[in-house]
Write a protein that holds these residues in place. Sequence first.
Motif, PDB file in Angstrom:
ATOM      1  N   SER A 119       4.162   1.992   2.076  1.00 34.76           N
ATOM      2  CA  SER A 119       3.992   1.927   3.819  1.00 34.76           C
ATOM      3  C   SER A 119       3.978   0.486   4.015  1.00 34.76           C
ATOM      4  O   SER A 119       4.180   0.296   5.263  1.00 34.76           O
ATOM      5  CB  SER A 119       2.942   2.559   3.849  1.00 34.76           C
ATOM      6  OG  SER A 119       1.842   2.249   3.424  1.00 34.76           O
ATOM      7  N   SER A 120       3.471  -0.360   3.544  1.00 32.66           N
ATOM      8  CA  SER A 120       3.058  -1.792   3.869  1.00 32.66           C
ATOM      9  C   SER A 120       3.008  -2.787   2.578  1.00 32.66           C
ATOM     10  O   SER A 120       2.730  -2.368   1.569  1.00 32.66           O
ATOM     11  CB  SER A 120       1.979  -1.813   4.777  1.00 32.66           C
ATOM     12  OG  SER A 120       0.713  -1.637   3.830  1.00 32.66           O
ATOM     13  N   ALA A 121       3.180  -3.961   2.871  1.00 30.16           N
ATOM     14  CA  ALA A 121       3.038  -4.878   1.739  1.00 30.16           C
ATOM     15  C   ALA A 121       2.926  -6.443   2.427  1.00 30.16           C
ATOM     16  O   ALA A 121       3.137  -6.490   3.625  1.00 30.16           O
ATOM     17  CB  ALA A 121       4.463  -5.060   0.909  1.00 30.16           C
ATOM     18  N   LYS A 122       2.337  -7.187   1.700  1.00 34.40           N
ATOM     19  CA  LYS A 122       1.995  -8.512   1.785  1.00 34.40           C
ATOM     20  C   LYS A 122       2.458  -9.377   0.883  1.00 34.40           C
ATOM     21  O   LYS A 122       2.024  -9.247  -0.113  1.00 34.40           O
ATOM     22  CB  LYS A 122       0.449  -8.900   2.282  1.00 34.40           C
ATOM     23  CG  LYS A 122       0.003  -8.092   3.435  1.00 34.40           C
ATOM     24  CD  LYS A 122      -1.264  -8.761   3.713  1.00 34.40           C
ATOM     25  CE  LYS A 122      -2.209  -7.929   4.834  1.00 34.40           C
ATOM     26  NZ  LYS A 122      -1.500  -7.922   6.151  1.00 34.40           N
ATOM     27  N   ILE A 123       3.575 -10.352   1.043  1.00 33.27           N
ATOM     28  CA  ILE A 123       4.178 -11.092  -0.023  1.00 33.27           C
ATOM     29  C   ILE A 123       3.843 -12.495   0.332  1.00 33.27           C
ATOM     30  O   ILE A 123       4.270 -13.033   1.276  1.00 33.27           O
ATOM     31  CB  ILE A 123       5.680 -10.666   0.072  1.00 33.27           C
ATOM     32  CG1 ILE A 123       5.754  -9.165  -0.072  1.00 33.27           C
ATOM     33  CG2 ILE A 123       6.351 -11.474  -1.064  1.00 33.27           C
ATOM     34  CD1 ILE A 123       7.101  -8.571  -0.006  1.00 33.27           C
TER      35      ILE A 123
ATOM     36  N   ARG B 210      -2.078  -0.379  -4.021  1.00 30.02           N
ATOM     37  CA  ARG B 210      -3.324   0.262  -3.640  1.00 30.02           C
ATOM     38  C   ARG B 210      -2.864   1.760  -3.019  1.00 30.02           C
ATOM     39  O   ARG B 210      -1.925   1.783  -2.052  1.00 30.02           O
ATOM     40  CB  ARG B 210      -3.907  -0.492  -2.637  1.00 30.02           C
ATOM     41  CG  ARG B 210      -4.653  -1.690  -3.198  1.00 30.02           C
ATOM     42  CD  ARG B 210      -5.538  -2.347  -2.310  1.00 30.02           C
ATOM     43  NE  ARG B 210      -4.965  -2.610  -1.056  1.00 30.02           N
ATOM     44  CZ  ARG B 210      -5.390  -2.723   0.292  1.00 30.02           C
ATOM     45  NH1 ARG B 210      -6.488  -2.348   0.318  1.00 30.02           N
ATOM     46  NH2 ARG B 210      -4.636  -3.073   1.192  1.00 30.02           N
ATOM     47  N   THR B 211      -3.521   2.813  -3.068  1.00 30.90           N
ATOM     48  CA  THR B 211      -3.251   4.031  -2.351  1.00 30.90           C
ATOM     49  C   THR B 211      -4.367   3.887  -1.479  1.00 30.90           C
ATOM     50  O   THR B 211      -5.550   3.858  -1.418  1.00 30.90           O
ATOM     51  CB  THR B 211      -3.364   5.186  -3.175  1.00 30.90           C
ATOM     52  OG1 THR B 211      -2.372   4.970  -4.554  1.00 30.90           O
ATOM     53  CG2 THR B 211      -2.745   6.503  -2.619  1.00 30.90           C
ATOM     54  N   VAL B 212      -3.796   4.546   0.113  1.00 27.18           N
ATOM     55  CA  VAL B 212      -4.716   4.496   1.066  1.00 27.18           C
ATOM     56  C   VAL B 212      -4.446   6.116   1.903  1.00 27.18           C
ATOM     57  O   VAL B 212      -3.669   6.694   1.268  1.00 27.18           O
ATOM     58  CB  VAL B 212      -4.370   3.339   2.337  1.00 27.18           C
ATOM     59  CG1 VAL B 212      -4.738   2.093   1.379  1.00 27.18           C
ATOM     60  CG2 VAL B 212      -2.986   3.232   2.377  1.00 27.18           C
ATOM     61  N   GLU B 213      -5.348   6.438   2.839  1.00 30.62           N
ATOM     62  CA  GLU B 213      -5.227   7.597   3.385  1.00 30.62           C
ATOM     63  C   GLU B 213      -3.903   7.715   3.930  1.00 30.62           C
ATOM     64  O   GLU B 213      -3.360   6.994   4.281  1.00 30.62           O
ATOM     65  CB  GLU B 213      -6.301   7.473   4.611  1.00 30.62           C
ATOM     66  CG  GLU B 213      -5.981   6.722   5.778  1.00 30.62           C
ATOM     67  CD  GLU B 213      -6.142   5.006   5.672  1.00 30.62           C
ATOM     68  OE1 GLU B 213      -5.292   4.376   6.436  1.00 30.62           O
ATOM     69  OE2 GLU B 213      -6.592   4.715   4.700  1.00 30.62           O
ATOM     70  N   PRO B 214      -3.940   8.828   4.361  1.00 28.24           N
ATOM     71  CA  PRO B 214      -2.462   9.495   4.715  1.00 28.24           C
ATOM     72  C   PRO B 214      -2.252   9.040   6.212  1.00 28.24           C
ATOM     73  O   PRO B 214      -3.192   8.867   6.940  1.00 28.24           O
ATOM     74  CB  PRO B 214      -2.239  11.065   4.871  1.00 28.24           C
ATOM     75  CG  PRO B 214      -3.538  11.340   3.803  1.00 28.24           C
ATOM     76  CD  PRO B 214      -4.272  10.199   3.944  1.00 28.24           C
TER      77      PRO B 214
ATOM     78  N   MET C 259       0.948  -1.103  -0.147  1.00 33.29           N
ATOM     79  CA  MET C 259      -0.101   0.060  -0.008  1.00 33.29           C
ATOM     80  C   MET C 259       0.808   1.342   0.056  1.00 33.29           C
ATOM     81  O   MET C 259       1.873   1.223   0.511  1.00 33.29           O
ATOM     82  CB  MET C 259      -0.960   0.028   1.423  1.00 33.29           C
ATOM     83  CG  MET C 259      -1.848  -0.896   1.292  1.00 33.29           C
ATOM     84  SD  MET C 259      -3.178  -0.881   2.486  1.00 33.29           S
ATOM     85  CE  MET C 259      -2.107  -0.620   3.981  1.00 33.29           C
ATOM     86  N   PHE C 260       0.436   2.442  -0.741  1.00 35.74           N
ATOM     87  CA  PHE C 260       1.049   3.501  -0.720  1.00 35.74           C
ATOM     88  C   PHE C 260       0.188   4.663   0.028  1.00 35.74           C
ATOM     89  O   PHE C 260      -0.946   4.592  -0.192  1.00 35.74           O
ATOM     90  CB  PHE C 260       1.266   3.973  -2.230  1.00 35.74           C
ATOM     91  CG  PHE C 260       2.480   3.539  -2.899  1.00 35.74           C
ATOM     92  CD1 PHE C 260       3.399   3.994  -3.199  1.00 35.74           C
ATOM     93  CD2 PHE C 260       2.154   2.204  -3.222  1.00 35.74           C
ATOM     94  CE1 PHE C 260       4.336   3.526  -3.911  1.00 35.74           C
ATOM     95  CE2 PHE C 260       3.268   1.450  -4.009  1.00 35.74           C
ATOM     96  CZ  PHE C 260       4.563   2.080  -4.310  1.00 35.74           C
ATOM     97  N   LEU C 261       0.741   5.288   1.098  1.00 32.96           N
ATOM     98  CA  LEU C 261      -0.100   6.453   1.589  1.00 32.96           C
ATOM     99  C   LEU C 261      -0.174   7.546   0.611  1.00 32.96           C
ATOM    100  O   LEU C 261       0.674   7.569  -0.272  1.00 32.96           O
ATOM    101  CB  LEU C 261       0.724   6.636   2.870  1.00 32.96           C
ATOM    102  CG  LEU C 261       1.075   5.681   3.949  1.00 32.96           C
ATOM    103  CD1 LEU C 261       1.895   6.208   5.105  1.00 32.96           C
ATOM    104  CD2 LEU C 261      -0.335   5.252   4.666  1.00 32.96           C
ATOM    105  N   ALA C 262      -1.506   8.062   0.710  1.00 33.96           N
ATOM    106  CA  ALA C 262      -1.690   9.105  -0.046  1.00 33.96           C
ATOM    107  C   ALA C 262      -0.775  10.166  -0.367  1.00 33.96           C
ATOM    108  O   ALA C 262      -0.429  10.932  -1.193  1.00 33.96           O
ATOM    109  CB  ALA C 262      -3.106   9.657   0.190  1.00 33.96           C
ATOM    110  N   HIS C 263       0.205  10.418   0.913  1.00 29.30           N
ATOM    111  CA  HIS C 263       1.012  11.596   0.673  1.00 29.30           C
ATOM    112  C   HIS C 263       2.505  11.041   0.612  1.00 29.30           C
ATOM    113  O   HIS C 263       3.754  11.709   0.838  1.00 29.30           O
ATOM    114  CB  HIS C 263       1.098  12.514   1.781  1.00 29.30           C
ATOM    115  CG  HIS C 263       1.027  11.838   3.137  1.00 29.30           C
ATOM    116  ND1 HIS C 263       0.473  10.777   3.501  1.00 29.30           N
ATOM    117  CD2 HIS C 263       1.826  12.202   4.091  1.00 29.30           C
ATOM    118  CE1 HIS C 263       0.763  10.216   4.767  1.00 29.30           C
ATOM    119  NE2 HIS C 263       1.588  11.243   5.166  1.00 29.30           N
TER     120      HIS C 263
END
Length: 117
Positions: free
Chosen positions: A10-14, A110-114, A1-5
């Motif tokens: 910022s996180s990943a599941k592999i 996936r982009t998620v909230e800041p 996941m990418f934080l919006a800013h």
Amino acid sequence: MFLAHFQTPSSAKITKILDHPEGGRSHVDLDFRQAGPQTWDIEVETDGGTLTLAGGGAVLTLPDTTCREQDREYPRLYAHFAGLIRQRAGDVDVGPLRLVADAFLRGTVRTVEPFID
């Protein structure tokens, strides 16, 4: 996941890229949004129970025992670097970089909230 800013994950599941062809399976859950004391724990589920490495590898917990060692990870790492510098040598393992590249190539973004700490 990418934080919006942010421009980096910022996180990943592999999962899939770590599966072993003979049946072993791995799952990595990374989250760099942690606030407070940082943890780098590794849990391994085996047919004999759970093995856990904590404290930078200083604490090994098995189903029936816990072993604690002085945290020597960074002093050993710095000593290794100093030796390489003295020898004008290098020590490169590209395996972790290949794993990250594979994750980016096969993953979805996936982009998620800041995140505000």
